[in-house]
Enzyme design. Structure first.
Site, PDB file in Angstrom:
ATOM      1  N   GLU A 102       9.983  49.902  32.161  1.00 12.34           N
ATOM      2  CA  GLU A 102      10.956  48.903  31.707  1.00 12.34           C
ATOM      3  C   GLU A 102      10.235  47.634  31.256  1.00 12.34           C
ATOM      4  O   GLU A 102       9.166  47.303  31.772  1.00 12.34           O
ATOM      5  CB  GLU A 102      11.883  48.530  32.870  1.00 12.34           C
ATOM      6  CG  GLU A 102      13.180  49.309  32.924  1.00 12.34           C
ATOM      7  CD  GLU A 102      14.227  48.730  31.972  1.00 12.34           C
ATOM      8  OE1 GLU A 102      13.868  48.124  30.949  1.00 12.34           O
ATOM      9  OE2 GLU A 102      15.419  48.901  32.268  1.00 12.34           O
ATOM     10  N   ASP A 103      10.851  46.903  30.336  1.00  8.17           N
ATOM     11  CA  ASP A 103      10.299  45.618  29.933  1.00  8.17           C
ATOM     12  C   ASP A 103      10.630  44.531  30.949  1.00  8.17           C
ATOM     13  O   ASP A 103       9.772  43.792  31.392  1.00  8.17           O
ATOM     14  CB  ASP A 103      10.799  45.218  28.532  1.00  8.17           C
ATOM     15  CG  ASP A 103      12.321  45.270  28.401  1.00  8.17           C
ATOM     16  OD1 ASP A 103      13.013  45.698  29.354  1.00  8.17           O
ATOM     17  OD2 ASP A 103      12.830  44.878  27.328  1.00  8.17           O
ATOM     18  N   ASP A 106      16.593  42.253  34.920  1.00  6.17           N
ATOM     19  CA  ASP A 106      17.315  40.983  34.899  1.00  6.17           C
ATOM     20  C   ASP A 106      18.501  41.078  35.866  1.00  6.17           C
ATOM     21  O   ASP A 106      18.334  40.959  37.070  1.00  6.17           O
ATOM     22  CB  ASP A 106      17.738  40.720  33.448  1.00  6.17           C
ATOM     23  CG  ASP A 106      18.380  39.369  33.229  1.00  6.17           C
ATOM     24  OD1 ASP A 106      18.123  38.444  34.023  1.00  6.17           O
ATOM     25  OD2 ASP A 106      19.153  39.215  32.269  1.00  6.17           O
ATOM     26  N   PHE A 155      14.962  32.732  29.318  1.00  4.17           N
ATOM     27  CA  PHE A 155      15.024  33.826  28.343  1.00  4.17           C
ATOM     28  C   PHE A 155      13.657  33.941  27.681  1.00  4.17           C
ATOM     29  O   PHE A 155      13.137  32.977  27.124  1.00  4.17           O
ATOM     30  CB  PHE A 155      16.110  33.587  27.299  1.00  4.17           C
ATOM     31  CG  PHE A 155      16.378  34.842  26.513  1.00  4.17           C
ATOM     32  CD1 PHE A 155      17.183  35.838  27.029  1.00  4.17           C
ATOM     33  CD2 PHE A 155      15.777  35.051  25.283  1.00  4.17           C
ATOM     34  CE1 PHE A 155      17.397  37.028  26.342  1.00  4.17           C
ATOM     35  CE2 PHE A 155      15.984  36.232  24.583  1.00  4.17           C
ATOM     36  CZ  PHE A 155      16.796  37.212  25.111  1.00  4.17           C
ATOM     37  N   ARG A 168       9.230  40.570  18.697  1.00  3.31           N
ATOM     38  CA  ARG A 168       8.680  41.668  19.503  1.00  3.31           C
ATOM     39  C   ARG A 168       7.159  41.775  19.389  1.00  3.31           C
ATOM     40  O   ARG A 168       6.497  42.244  20.294  1.00  3.31           O
ATOM     41  CB  ARG A 168       9.296  43.008  19.084  1.00  3.31           C
ATOM     42  CG  ARG A 168      10.761  43.166  19.451  1.00  3.31           C
ATOM     43  CD  ARG A 168      11.172  44.619  19.281  1.00  3.31           C
ATOM     44  NE  ARG A 168      12.612  44.804  19.256  1.00  3.31           N
ATOM     45  CZ  ARG A 168      13.374  44.939  20.332  1.00  3.31           C
ATOM     46  NH1 ARG A 168      12.834  44.876  21.525  1.00  3.31           N
ATOM     47  NH2 ARG A 168      14.675  45.109  20.219  1.00  3.31           N
TER      48      ARG A 168
HETATM   49  P1  IMP Z   1      19.825  43.863  32.763  1.00  8.65           P
HETATM   50  O1  IMP Z   1      20.706  45.062  32.559  1.00  8.65           O
HETATM   51  O2  IMP Z   1      20.610  42.588  32.833  1.00  8.65           O
HETATM   52  O3  IMP Z   1      18.871  44.001  33.928  1.00  8.65           O
HETATM   53  O4  IMP Z   1      18.988  43.662  31.459  1.00  8.65           O
HETATM   54  C1  IMP Z   1      17.980  44.490  31.106  1.00  8.65           C
HETATM   55  C2  IMP Z   1      17.731  44.428  29.639  1.00  8.65           C
HETATM   56  O5  IMP Z   1      18.178  43.196  29.051  1.00  8.65           O
HETATM   57  C3  IMP Z   1      16.237  44.469  29.399  1.00  8.65           C
HETATM   58  O6  IMP Z   1      15.770  45.791  29.317  1.00  8.65           O
HETATM   59  C4  IMP Z   1      16.095  43.684  28.123  1.00  8.65           C
HETATM   60  O7  IMP Z   1      16.275  44.532  27.017  1.00  8.65           O
HETATM   61  C5  IMP Z   1      17.218  42.681  28.167  1.00  8.65           C
HETATM   62  N1  IMP Z   1      16.752  41.379  28.681  1.00  8.65           N
HETATM   63  C6  IMP Z   1      16.986  40.827  29.877  1.00  8.65           C
HETATM   64  N2  IMP Z   1      16.410  39.608  29.993  1.00  8.65           N
HETATM   65  C7  IMP Z   1      15.776  39.405  28.821  1.00  8.65           C
HETATM   66  C8  IMP Z   1      14.960  38.325  28.325  1.00  8.65           C
HETATM   67  O8  IMP Z   1      14.679  37.308  28.970  1.00  8.65           O
HETATM   68  N3  IMP Z   1      14.483  38.494  27.063  1.00  8.65           N
HETATM   69  C9  IMP Z   1      14.725  39.592  26.294  1.00  8.65           C
HETATM   70  N4  IMP Z   1      15.471  40.615  26.734  1.00  8.65           N
HETATM   71  C10 IMP Z   1      15.991  40.525  27.981  1.00  8.65           C
END
Ligand code: IMP
Length: 221
Positions: A102-103, A106, A155, A168
């Site tokens: 995963e990147d 959040d 962010f 990216r």
């Molecule tokens: P979650 O479902 O809220 O945990 O979000 C996960 C996904 O949201 C990640 O895989 C990212 O694609 C995107 N995301 C969450 N935070 C960021 C950020 O700070 N920058 C860019 N993408 C984010």
């Protein structure tokens, strides 16, 4: 739409050298833990591809790779928890040792969804490595097995992570500062964003594993 390129809107959080060092450490740790066992990596599109490309070269293991595409829908300000598959796996994971790449973790909505989805496909084991973790925004009680950096609530873009599909290719991870006008513009064009684009400035206190301090530097014209 013009997205920020100026030095007061992009701020380096993690430079390329620090990222590369940490990815090598993660590679060594994962290689030691899976020694002698083939490992099946699943990259979550699109944000994880750069991390996966570096991580796989840091692994001293027999490795196979597949990708899973997700879109998370929100109201332009926050992730709703509704997740949709945009690209499914090419092959079965039954009986495999699987490591999801995963990147960023959040709210945890995506993570929770993909854990449930992949567990139903009966892998031998299922673990998750995330480059970045933002625990302060967690809405679900989930955690990754391996974390590159724990970061403050901001962010971030670069090293595979985007905002409106931009940034990216940056080799560093930057905090993106957006004006309310830019936020409104993007929300009205996209109708969705994958998460809340926070404009807050991150704390300078490092959490894990080393100093995450901000260095202001421009990256564009
Ligand atoms: P979650 O479902 O809220 O945990 O979000 C996960 C996904 O949201 C990640 O895989 C990212 O694609 C995107 N995301 C969450 N935070 C960021 C950020 O700070 N920058 C860019 N993408 C984010």
């Amino acid at each position: 739409m013009s997205l920020p390129q100026s030095e007061n809107q992009l701020e380096i959080l993690l430079d390329a050298e620090k990222i590369q060092r940490r990815v090598k450490e993660l590679g060594a740790q994962i290689s030691a833990e899976y020694r002698g066992r083939p490992l099946h990596l699943i990259g979550i599109l699109k944000g994880s591809w750069m991390f996966l490309a570096d991580l796989i070269r840091a692994l001293d293991l027999e490795v196979t790779v597949d990708f899973l595409g997700f879109a998370s829908y929100g109201d332009g300000q926050s992730s709703s928890g509704q997740v949709k598959i945009t690209k499914d796996l090419d092959s079965s994971i039954e009986g495999l040792d699987v490591l999801v790449v995963e990147d960023i973790l959040d709210t945890g909505h995506t993570f929770q969804y993909l854990q449930a989805l992949l567990s139903r496909r009966k892998p031998k084991s299922l673990k998750v490595v995330t480059l970045l973790d933002k625990p302060s925004r967690r809405a679900n009680p989930v955690s990754a097995d391996y974390v590159g950096f724990t970061i403050p609530d901001a962010f971030v873009v670069g090293y595979g992570l985007d905002f409106a599909q931009q940034y990216r290719g940056l080799p560093e991870v930057h905090v993106l500062h957006l004006s309310p006008d830019q936020l409104a513009e993007v929300a009205s064009i996209d109708g969705k964003v994958s998460t809340q684009p926070k404009v807050s400035r991150p704390a300078s206190v490092p959490i894990h594993p080393g100093g995450v301090r901000l260095a202001r530097r421009g990256v564009g014209p």
